[in-house]
Design a protein around this motif. Sequence first.
Motif, PDB file in Angstrom:
ATOM      1  N   UNK A   1       0.831  -1.205   0.000  1.00  0.00           N
ATOM      2  CA  UNK A   1       0.000   0.000   0.000  1.00  0.00           C
ATOM      3  C   UNK A   1       0.867   1.257   0.000  1.00  0.00           C
ATOM      4  N   UNK A   2       1.906   1.251   0.819  1.00  0.00           N
ATOM      5  CA  UNK A   2       2.807   2.410   0.875  1.00  0.00           C
ATOM      6  C   UNK A   2       3.569   2.572  -0.430  1.00  0.00           C
ATOM      7  N   UNK A   3       4.009   1.467  -1.013  1.00  0.00           N
ATOM      8  CA  UNK A   3       4.757   1.525  -2.260  1.00  0.00           C
ATOM      9  C   UNK A   3       3.890   2.001  -3.419  1.00  0.00           C
ATOM     10  N   UNK A   4       2.605   1.750  -3.365  1.00  0.00           N
ATOM     11  CA  UNK A   4       1.696   2.217  -4.418  1.00  0.00           C
ATOM     12  C   UNK A   4       1.674   3.738  -4.492  1.00  0.00           C
ATOM     13  N   UNK A   5       1.985   4.395  -3.374  1.00  0.00           N
ATOM     14  CA  UNK A   5       2.039   5.857  -3.343  1.00  0.00           C
ATOM     15  C   UNK A   5       3.469   6.386  -3.407  1.00  0.00           C
ATOM     16  N   UNK A   6       4.422   5.507  -3.737  1.00  0.00           N
ATOM     17  CA  UNK A   6       5.807   5.943  -3.893  1.00  0.00           C
ATOM     18  C   UNK A   6       6.621   5.933  -2.610  1.00  0.00           C
TER      19      UNK A   6
ATOM     20  N   UNK B   1       7.753   3.802   1.285  1.00  0.00           N
ATOM     21  CA  UNK B   1       8.138   2.507   1.842  1.00  0.00           C
ATOM     22  C   UNK B   1       8.383   2.686   3.330  1.00  0.00           C
ATOM     23  N   UNK B   2       8.588   1.582   4.023  1.00  0.00           N
ATOM     24  CA  UNK B   2       8.828   1.622   5.455  1.00  0.00           C
ATOM     25  C   UNK B   2       9.850   0.555   5.799  1.00  0.00           C
ATOM     26  N   UNK B   3      10.733   0.882   6.733  1.00  0.00           N
ATOM     27  CA  UNK B   3      11.768  -0.048   7.167  1.00  0.00           C
ATOM     28  C   UNK B   3      11.722  -0.164   8.687  1.00  0.00           C
ATOM     29  N   UNK B   4      11.760  -1.382   9.182  1.00  0.00           N
ATOM     30  CA  UNK B   4      11.801  -1.613  10.620  1.00  0.00           C
ATOM     31  C   UNK B   4      13.208  -1.332  11.121  1.00  0.00           C
TER      32      UNK B   4
ATOM     33  N   UNK C   1       8.440   8.647  -0.896  1.00  0.00           N
ATOM     34  CA  UNK C   1       7.455   9.723  -0.787  1.00  0.00           C
ATOM     35  C   UNK C   1       6.928   9.877   0.638  1.00  0.00           C
ATOM     36  N   UNK C   2       6.942   8.808   1.416  1.00  0.00           N
ATOM     37  CA  UNK C   2       6.450   8.875   2.801  1.00  0.00           C
ATOM     38  C   UNK C   2       7.345   9.743   3.679  1.00  0.00           C
TER      39      UNK C   2
ATOM     40  N   UNK D   1       2.382  11.940   6.652  1.00  0.00           N
ATOM     41  CA  UNK D   1       3.093  10.755   7.136  1.00  0.00           C
ATOM     42  C   UNK D   1       2.792  10.430   8.591  1.00  0.00           C
ATOM     43  N   UNK D   2       2.626  11.427   9.440  1.00  0.00           N
ATOM     44  CA  UNK D   2       2.313  11.148  10.842  1.00  0.00           C
ATOM     45  C   UNK D   2       0.929  10.533  10.990  1.00  0.00           C
ATOM     46  N   UNK D   3      -0.003  10.953  10.164  1.00  0.00           N
ATOM     47  CA  UNK D   3      -1.333  10.370  10.189  1.00  0.00           C
ATOM     48  C   UNK D   3      -1.284   8.931   9.677  1.00  0.00           C
ATOM     49  N   UNK D   4      -0.514   8.704   8.611  1.00  0.00           N
ATOM     50  CA  UNK D   4      -0.350   7.349   8.082  1.00  0.00           C
ATOM     51  C   UNK D   4       0.275   6.453   9.136  1.00  0.00           C
ATOM     52  N   UNK D   5       1.277   6.972   9.816  1.00  0.00           N
ATOM     53  CA  UNK D   5       1.960   6.204  10.851  1.00  0.00           C
ATOM     54  C   UNK D   5       1.005   5.842  11.991  1.00  0.00           C
TER      55      UNK D   5
END
Length: 76
Positions: free
Chosen positions: A18-23, A25-28, A44-45, A51-55
């Motif tokens: 889902x995150x990649x669809x908007x350009x 990504x996320x890393x642990x 893009x995130x 981004x804070x709302x997405x998080x």
Amino acid sequence: MDDVKKDVEAVLNKLRATLQADGGDIELVEVNEDGIVKVCLKGACAGCPMSQMTLAHFVEEHIRRAVPSIKRVEAV
């Protein structure tokens, strides 16, 4: 703690598309013993004003639902 980290990573893998669809990504980065997950938002995130709302309302919600021992998710 390794099992918790694997569970968190599994959730992130499900959310990643889902995150990649908007350009983005996320890393642990870390899961500490206090139940705090630290992640790095990428692409893009990283610069997105939402981004804070997405998080809080997407990433943290899904992680806490799947791994109840997690108390909070923070971006680093």
